[in-house]
Design a protein around this motif. Structure first.
Motif, PDB file in Angstrom:
ATOM      1  N   ASP A 148       0.848  -1.199   0.000  1.00 23.79           N
ATOM      2  CA  ASP A 148       0.000   0.000   0.000  1.00 23.79           C
ATOM      3  C   ASP A 148       0.877   1.241   0.000  1.00 23.79           C
ATOM      4  O   ASP A 148       2.034   1.203   0.444  1.00 23.79           O
ATOM      5  CB  ASP A 148      -0.938   0.012   1.215  1.00 23.79           C
ATOM      6  CG  ASP A 148      -2.078   1.008   1.029  1.00 23.79           C
ATOM      7  OD1 ASP A 148      -2.486   1.262  -0.131  1.00 23.79           O
ATOM      8  OD2 ASP A 148      -2.572   1.552   2.036  1.00 23.79           O
ATOM      9  N   HIS A 184       0.369   5.693   0.456  1.00 22.34           N
ATOM     10  CA  HIS A 184      -0.496   6.860   0.648  1.00 22.34           C
ATOM     11  C   HIS A 184       0.335   8.126   0.503  1.00 22.34           C
ATOM     12  O   HIS A 184       1.497   8.172   0.902  1.00 22.34           O
ATOM     13  CB  HIS A 184      -1.145   6.851   2.041  1.00 22.34           C
ATOM     14  CG  HIS A 184      -2.340   5.954   2.135  1.00 22.34           C
ATOM     15  ND1 HIS A 184      -3.633   6.420   2.222  1.00 22.34           N
ATOM     16  CD2 HIS A 184      -2.438   4.610   2.125  1.00 22.34           C
ATOM     17  CE1 HIS A 184      -4.473   5.397   2.265  1.00 22.34           C
ATOM     18  NE2 HIS A 184      -3.776   4.283   2.222  1.00 22.34           N
ATOM     19  N   HIS A 194      -3.303  -1.423   6.108  1.00 21.52           N
ATOM     20  CA  HIS A 194      -3.874  -1.744   4.792  1.00 21.52           C
ATOM     21  C   HIS A 194      -3.035  -2.817   4.086  1.00 21.52           C
ATOM     22  O   HIS A 194      -3.578  -3.753   3.494  1.00 21.52           O
ATOM     23  CB  HIS A 194      -3.956  -0.497   3.905  1.00 21.52           C
ATOM     24  CG  HIS A 194      -4.909   0.539   4.421  1.00 21.52           C
ATOM     25  ND1 HIS A 194      -5.064   1.768   3.835  1.00 21.52           N
ATOM     26  CD2 HIS A 194      -5.743   0.511   5.495  1.00 21.52           C
ATOM     27  CE1 HIS A 194      -5.976   2.462   4.514  1.00 21.52           C
ATOM     28  NE2 HIS A 194      -6.392   1.725   5.531  1.00 21.52           N
TER      29      HIS A 194
END
Ligand code: MG
Length: 155
Positions: free
Chosen positions: A8, A10, A42
């Motif tokens: 993941d 971000h 995540h």
């Protein structure tokens, strides 16, 4: 035994909270996300789903669903654990690597491991979290984002 990987990333923005593994990290920048932006949880959630061949976090908790807005990522992890358990599987161990240029995370890692282990109902010795910078290379090295690679073994 079944193995799964998760990844993941971000974007980071000034003034946003930075949550990793359910632990709030004092930081000038935090993760932008529909949920609480907990990149570590995540990636681990996706690794568990991957090991069970149950799809990915986006399929189970779409960011188009207002129900998931601002949601604690520990909720996603716990829900996915239930799906895996329903298939007769259990988490044997989890390992993750966080890539974040700043701040340094070493002092927060024990708390992250405890939090993740508690969510998964397993011993903290079965949860590994590592952190590294991106050696100032590329967008991660330029503090524009946080990324996590995770792997999980189910039995
Ligand atoms: Mg995410």
């Amino acid at each position: 035994m079944r193995i799964g990987t998760g990844y993941d990333i971000h974007r980071l923005e000034k003034g946003k909270p930075l949550l990793l593994g359910g632990v709030k990290i004092p930081s000038e920048k935090g993760a932008v996300g529909h949920s609480d932006g907990d990149t570590l949880l995540h990636a681990i959630t996706d690794a568990i789903l991957g090991a069970a061949a149950l799809g990915d976090i986006g399929q189970h908790f779409p960011d188009t669903d207002p129900k998931n807005k601002g949601k604690e990522s520990q909720y996603f992890l716990k829900e996915v654990l239930k799906l895996v358990q329903a298939k007769g599987l259990a988490v044997e161990n989890v390992d993750a690597t966080i890539i974040l240029q700043a701040p340094k995370l070493a002092e927060y890692i024990p708390a992250m491991r405890r939090q993740i282990a508690a969510c998964l109902g397993i011993d903290v010795e079965k949860v590994s979290v590592k952190a590294k910078t991106n050696e100032r290379l590329d967008s991660l090295g330029n503090t524009e984002g946080v990324a996590v690679h995770a792997i999980c073994l189910l039995k």
